[in-house]
Design a protein around this motif. Sequence first.
Motif, short mmCIF file in Angstrom:
data_model
loop_
_atom_site.label_atom_id
_atom_site.label_comp_id
_atom_site.label_asym_id
_atom_site.label_seq_id
_atom_site.Cartn_x
_atom_site.Cartn_y
_atom_site.Cartn_z
N LEU A 25 12.68 55.58 -5.92
CA LEU A 25 11.60 54.97 -5.14
C LEU A 25 10.83 53.94 -5.96
N SER A 26 10.80 54.11 -7.26
CA SER A 26 10.08 53.16 -8.12
C SER A 26 10.64 51.75 -7.99
N GLU A 33 14.66 61.25 -7.17
CA GLU A 33 14.09 60.62 -5.97
C GLU A 33 12.97 59.65 -6.34
N ASN A 34 12.04 60.10 -7.20
CA ASN A 34 10.92 59.25 -7.57
C ASN A 34 11.34 58.07 -8.44
N SER A 73 1.63 58.20 -11.00
CA SER A 73 1.52 59.19 -9.92
C SER A 73 2.87 59.84 -9.64
N ALA A 74 3.93 59.04 -9.66
CA ALA A 74 5.28 59.58 -9.45
C ALA A 74 5.70 60.49 -10.60
N VAL A 100 13.72 65.92 -7.85
CA VAL A 100 12.46 65.20 -7.59
C VAL A 100 12.36 63.98 -8.49
N GLU A 101 12.76 64.14 -9.74
CA GLU A 101 12.75 63.00 -10.67
C GLU A 101 13.67 61.89 -10.18
N LYS A 158 4.07 63.92 -10.17
CA LYS A 158 4.81 64.71 -9.18
C LYS A 158 6.09 65.29 -9.78
N SER A 159 6.78 64.48 -10.56
CA SER A 159 8.06 64.90 -11.12
C SER A 159 7.88 65.99 -12.18
#
Length: 258
Positions: free
Chosen positions: A235-236, A231-232, A209-210, A228-229, A213-214
Amino acid sequence: MNLENVLIEEKEHLAIITINRPSKLNALNKQTIKELHVAFKSLDENSTIKVIIVTGSGEKAFVAGADIKEFSDFSVEEGTELSRKGQVILFDFVQNLGTPVIAAVNGFALGGGLELAMASHFRVASTNAKMGLPEVSLGVIPGYGGTQRLSQLVGKGKAMEMIMTAGMISADEAKEWGLVNYVVEQAELLPLCEKLAGKIMQNSPVAISAAIKSVNANFTNCVNGFAVEIENFGLSFGTEDFKEGTTAFLEKRKPNFE
């Protein structure tokens, strides 16, 4: 909502959405678009479903365009709203869905049908598939994201050619241009999609899912895809899937993503 034009089949962690208007070659009318939104939303919210396949009923068509009778007498304002609402509730919605969506293109994918296939995360086509955006032959342009997603997938020149000629391309041409990932005989279409879905299911749904988004961020105006990459990616590290994946790797076993 009672679904009249859409069928849903669930197989463990896999769901298959079938657009079921065979007498209309599965053309997208407003009712079908609404029903597809409901189907995708409900499956995305179902934590047991890890992959969605979308296809059309019968052997002739995935979706042979929009239902022209519904908008042939629309005003400028009504046409604008038709495009805006359709993109929000279905085409952009599918592109940004956290659950992976594979389009199994069986036969004609024209106009809104090709736009739905392009909104999916990737595409597999049967050998009899024909794809195109014929809207300019009706005095209108693709309105469900076709001018944007086609150029992203095949490049500006090929997209311009397809849109301006209103012509169809074969499945083999679509694969050559990067519009579809695989071309197989129709009998092998769903089995291959299910095989690919099985490979996806082995991996972390949170990470997938991440990743969606990326990747999508790269094609979104005024958004820095690299940011965005980053950040995700960060968060992983706070997810249970990361703990399980790295632990399984170090213990030399297959991960069990819950």
